[in-house]
Design a protein around this motif. Structure first.
Motif, PDB file in Angstrom:
ATOM      1  N   TRP A  10       0.825  -1.219   0.000  1.00  0.00           N
ATOM      2  CA  TRP A  10       0.000   0.000   0.000  1.00  0.00           C
ATOM      3  C   TRP A  10       0.852   1.259   0.000  1.00  0.00           C
ATOM      4  O   TRP A  10       0.506   2.249  -0.647  1.00  0.00           O
ATOM      5  N   GLN A  11       1.960   1.244   0.707  1.00  0.00           N
ATOM      6  CA  GLN A  11       2.831   2.421   0.731  1.00  0.00           C
ATOM      7  C   GLN A  11       3.435   2.686  -0.643  1.00  0.00           C
ATOM      8  O   GLN A  11       3.564   3.841  -1.054  1.00  0.00           O
ATOM      9  N   ALA A  12       3.780   1.633  -1.359  1.00  0.00           N
ATOM     10  CA  ALA A  12       4.395   1.789  -2.680  1.00  0.00           C
ATOM     11  C   ALA A  12       3.421   2.365  -3.697  1.00  0.00           C
ATOM     12  O   ALA A  12       3.835   3.093  -4.601  1.00  0.00           O
ATOM     13  N   VAL A  13       2.143   2.061  -3.571  1.00  0.00           N
ATOM     14  CA  VAL A  13       1.173   2.533  -4.559  1.00  0.00           C
ATOM     15  C   VAL A  13       0.538   3.867  -4.178  1.00  0.00           C
ATOM     16  O   VAL A  13      -0.255   4.414  -4.958  1.00  0.00           O
ATOM     17  N   CYS A  14       0.896   4.409  -3.016  1.00  0.00           N
ATOM     18  CA  CYS A  14       0.325   5.692  -2.573  1.00  0.00           C
ATOM     19  C   CYS A  14       0.560   6.821  -3.572  1.00  0.00           C
ATOM     20  O   CYS A  14      -0.288   7.680  -3.731  1.00  0.00           O
ATOM     21  N   GLY A  15       1.676   6.829  -4.228  1.00  0.00           N
ATOM     22  CA  GLY A  15       1.992   7.914  -5.149  1.00  0.00           C
ATOM     23  C   GLY A  15       1.496   7.697  -6.574  1.00  0.00           C
ATOM     24  O   GLY A  15       1.723   8.536  -7.439  1.00  0.00           O
ATOM     25  N   PRO A  18      -4.389   7.938 -10.530  1.00  0.00           N
ATOM     26  CA  PRO A  18      -5.585   7.087 -10.479  1.00  0.00           C
ATOM     27  C   PRO A  18      -5.603   5.952 -11.511  1.00  0.00           C
ATOM     28  O   PRO A  18      -6.009   4.835 -11.184  1.00  0.00           O
ATOM     29  N   ALA A  19      -5.136   6.204 -12.722  1.00  0.00           N
ATOM     30  CA  ALA A  19      -5.146   5.156 -13.745  1.00  0.00           C
ATOM     31  C   ALA A  19      -4.192   4.017 -13.370  1.00  0.00           C
ATOM     32  O   ALA A  19      -4.538   2.844 -13.487  1.00  0.00           O
ATOM     33  N   GLN A  20      -2.983   4.374 -12.908  1.00  0.00           N
ATOM     34  CA  GLN A  20      -2.019   3.358 -12.484  1.00  0.00           C
ATOM     35  C   GLN A  20      -2.584   2.569 -11.302  1.00  0.00           C
ATOM     36  O   GLN A  20      -2.463   1.342 -11.254  1.00  0.00           O
ATOM     37  N   LEU A  21      -3.178   3.274 -10.360  1.00  0.00           N
ATOM     38  CA  LEU A  21      -3.718   2.635  -9.169  1.00  0.00           C
ATOM     39  C   LEU A  21      -4.825   1.646  -9.537  1.00  0.00           C
ATOM     40  O   LEU A  21      -4.850   0.517  -9.044  1.00  0.00           O
ATOM     41  N   GLN A  22      -5.712   2.058 -10.431  1.00  0.00           N
ATOM     42  CA  GLN A  22      -6.784   1.153 -10.833  1.00  0.00           C
ATOM     43  C   GLN A  22      -6.223  -0.089 -11.520  1.00  0.00           C
ATOM     44  O   GLN A  22      -6.717  -1.198 -11.299  1.00  0.00           O
ATOM     45  N   THR A 163     -10.982   9.555  -6.313  1.00  0.00           N
ATOM     46  CA  THR A 163     -10.736  10.214  -5.025  1.00  0.00           C
ATOM     47  C   THR A 163     -10.861   9.223  -3.881  1.00  0.00           C
ATOM     48  O   THR A 163     -10.022   9.184  -2.975  1.00  0.00           O
ATOM     49  N   PHE A 164     -11.910   8.403  -3.925  1.00  0.00           N
ATOM     50  CA  PHE A 164     -12.108   7.399  -2.878  1.00  0.00           C
ATOM     51  C   PHE A 164     -10.911   6.450  -2.828  1.00  0.00           C
ATOM     52  O   PHE A 164     -10.387   6.148  -1.752  1.00  0.00           O
ATOM     53  N   LEU A 166      -7.802   6.779  -3.891  1.00  0.00           N
ATOM     54  CA  LEU A 166      -6.570   7.421  -3.417  1.00  0.00           C
ATOM     55  C   LEU A 166      -6.592   7.559  -1.894  1.00  0.00           C
ATOM     56  O   LEU A 166      -5.596   7.269  -1.214  1.00  0.00           O
ATOM     57  N   THR A 167      -7.719   7.976  -1.354  1.00  0.00           N
ATOM     58  CA  THR A 167      -7.851   8.145   0.102  1.00  0.00           C
ATOM     59  C   THR A 167      -7.804   6.794   0.809  1.00  0.00           C
ATOM     60  O   THR A 167      -7.121   6.641   1.833  1.00  0.00           O
ATOM     61  N   ALA A 168      -8.513   5.807   0.275  1.00  0.00           N
ATOM     62  CA  ALA A 168      -8.546   4.487   0.903  1.00  0.00           C
ATOM     63  C   ALA A 168      -7.175   3.819   0.881  1.00  0.00           C
ATOM     64  O   ALA A 168      -6.791   3.147   1.843  1.00  0.00           O
ATOM     65  N   VAL A 169      -6.424   4.008  -0.193  1.00  0.00           N
ATOM     66  CA  VAL A 169      -5.079   3.447  -0.262  1.00  0.00           C
ATOM     67  C   VAL A 169      -4.174   4.116   0.762  1.00  0.00           C
ATOM     68  O   VAL A 169      -3.368   3.450   1.427  1.00  0.00           O
ATOM     69  N   GLN A 170      -4.299   5.422   0.924  1.00  0.00           N
ATOM     70  CA  GLN A 170      -3.521   6.118   1.954  1.00  0.00           C
ATOM     71  C   GLN A 170      -3.844   5.568   3.341  1.00  0.00           C
ATOM     72  O   GLN A 170      -2.944   5.381   4.170  1.00  0.00           O
TER      73      GLN A 170
END
Length: 178
Positions: A10-15, A18-22, A163-164, A166-170
């Motif tokens: 989770w820390q690695a994907v914080c940055g 949104p497209a990369q995260l999805q 937005t959700f 990004l916040t949830a991953v943080q």
């Protein structure tokens, strides 16, 4: 490590944007949920962290409605999670979409026994093969699908999901810090 454990750092994907995260979340979901029976999916879904659970629920909802309608969603296996998907929409702030999904779910639930009986005659538990003919909710779902897409446009649900997530991953990354 058991194959069902979440392996996202989770820390690695914080940055991630949104497209990369999805993409990362969807890849993880493919690993975690692929090839499971409905019962296994349900069990696994209950234990997923919020970013993965919301992504899975809303991805299936979006897929079914995009490739059919709310009718397709309720007639395919993922419609069994309509109440959870409704809550996921509320969680991301897409309240109008959640309200439309709630109306659709209530319409289907009101005729649940009749729907099940007509599906049983076909011998297919989850298939869009016109088992809804003659049921008022079948017609209602067609109109509710139009309302669903109007609400999606008005609420800009994709931005709300980003937005959700990004916040949830943080929040998950903060849990990992402990």
């Amino acid at each position: 490590m058991a194959p069902w454990l979440v392996v996202i750092d989770w820390q690695a994907v914080c940055g991630f944007d949104p497209a990369q995260l999805q993409r990362v979340l969807l890849a993880e979901l493919d690993n975690l949920m692929g090839g499971l029976s409905e019962h296994q999916e349900d069990d696994r879904l209950a234990g997923l962290p919020a970013p993965l659970r919301v992504m899975w629920l809303l991805s299936w909802l979006d897929f079914e409605v995009t490739h059919g309608s709310l009718l397709a969603y309720f007639y395919n296996s993922h419609g069994r999670h309509a109440a959870l998907a409704e809550q996921a929409l509320r969680d991301i702030g897409a309240v109008q979409m959640a309200d439309v999904l709630m109306r659709a779910r209530q319409s289907v639930d009101a005729e649940n026994e009749q729907w099940a009986a007509q599906r049983a005659v076909l011998g297919l538990p989850h298939a869009v093969v016109r088992p809804y003919e003659g049921l008022p909710s079948g017609e209602a779902l067609v109109g509710l699908t139009d309302l669903y897409w109007a609400a999606a446009d008005e609420e800009d649900w994709g931005d709300k999901l980003d937005t959700f997530l990004l916040t949830a991953v943080q929040q998950e990354a903060c849990r990992d810090d402990r």
